[in-house]
Structures are given as structure tokens and as C-alpha cells.
Design an enzyme around this catalytic site. Structure first.
Site, PDB file in Angstrom:
ATOM      1  N   CYS A  28      43.177  50.097  43.940  1.00  0.00           N
ATOM      2  CA  CYS A  28      42.739  51.127  42.998  1.00  0.00           C
ATOM      3  C   CYS A  28      42.251  52.378  43.709  1.00  0.00           C
ATOM      4  CB  CYS A  28      41.662  50.596  42.043  1.00  0.00           C
ATOM      5  SG  CYS A  28      40.076  50.293  42.803  1.00  0.00           S
ATOM      6  N   CYS A  32      34.913  46.933  40.077  1.00  0.00           N
ATOM      7  CA  CYS A  32      34.054  47.970  40.655  1.00  0.00           C
ATOM      8  C   CYS A  32      32.703  47.401  41.074  1.00  0.00           C
ATOM      9  CB  CYS A  32      33.832  49.116  39.673  1.00  0.00           C
ATOM     10  SG  CYS A  32      35.339  49.995  39.229  1.00  0.00           S
TER      11      CYS A  32
END
Length: 163
Positions: A34, A103
Site C-alpha cells: 500500500c 495501518c
């Protein structure tokens, strides 16, 4: 994408942004899929994190996670800090959308990497803890959905880079 008020607050007003001069420990973690990169620097006194800063290149969730992790770790002993896990961070933020949960892995792993760096530098390699995500730097077959998100932080005005 729906974010909690706490996520939005930490994204719009991140705490502890920057980098410490002459840190006692440095942790930098990236997710090749990502593109998020988190760097944490810590200052340690009497086995406690007395100061912590972060720089993050990533989406709003990555910035919010970095900010929250620094708030959660400040003042804790090194042993307490490395016990902060991704679920703790997601809970403290009032939840994260499913496709943004990775995350929180990066935030806790950047913290653990900084503490591990400190322990290695100070002759305590036996204290080094494993990261939550053993495959952060390896490509997986399916990239995370946020890779192609328009909220990707690239330092431009339409997105954010906290540094």
C-alpha cells in the site's frame, strides 16, 4: 469511508509529529503493497519513553494510527510500550474500517522496531520482540484496497503527509 471522530481528530491534528534529534531508538516500517511508511523515534530515560515523534507517508488512517500510537506509548516503560497491539490502537481510535486495519499493524510495529533498536544498541538483544506482521516488507498476492485510494498521502494539498 466512515471514520470515527477520534480518527478524524488525529488525522487533522496529529500529535508528536516530527523526528527527535539524536534519538535513543529508531523504527521504520513500510508496507510495500500500500506504500505506507512510518518512522518513529524515541527518547528513553530510566526505561521509560520520555519523548516520541513520528513521520508517516500514507493515508489518513495511517497518520491517525501513528499519532495515536505515540500518545499511547509516551510515558510507558519499554516493556509496556511493546505490549501495545493493533487491537488496542484500533479500539483507542474508535475503530477503523476493515480495509484500513493493516495501518494499525504498521503503527505498533514501528513502535516495536524503535524499542528493539534501543534494546540492541544498549546490549539487550534478548529483549527484542517480534513484530505483529512478519511479512511487512514482502509482496503479497493481493494488495490492500487502500493502495489505489484517492486519499493516499503524497504530500499534495489533497492528501496528507505528517512530518
Amino acid at each position: 469511508m466512515n471514520y470515527s471522530d477520534t480518527v478524524m481528530d488525529h488525522f487533522m491534528n496529529p500529535r508528536n509529529v516530527g523526528e527527535l534529534e539524536h534519538p535513543d531508538g529508531i523504527g521504520q516500517i513500510g508496507n510495500i503493497n500500500c506504500g505506507d511508511i512510518m518512522r518513529m523515534t524515541i527518547r528513553v530515560s530510566d526505561n521509560r519513553i520520555t519523548d516520541i515523534k513520528f513521520k508517516t507517508f500514507g493515508c489518513g488512517a495511517a497518520i491517525a494510527v501513528s499519532s495515536m500510537v505515540t500518545e499511547m506509548a509516551k510515558g510507558k516503560t519499554l516493556e509496556e510500550a511493546v505490549r501495545i497491539n493493533r487491537d488496542d490502537v484500533a479500539r483507542a481510535l474508535g475503530g477503523l474500517p476493515e480495509k484500513k486495519l493493516h495501518c494499525s499493524n504498521l503503527g505498533t510495529d514501528a513502535l516495536k522496531a524503535a524499542v528493539n533498536d534501543y534494546w540492541k544498541k544498549h546490549g539487550h538483544p534478548e529483549k527484542v520482540v517480534p513484530l505483529e506482521d512478519e511479512h511487512l516488507e514482502q509482496e503479497s498476492e493481493q494488495p490492500h484496497a487502500c493502495c489505489h485510494s484517492p486519499e493516499r498521502g503524497d504530500g499534495q494539498s489533497s492528501s496528507r503527509m505528517a512530518s
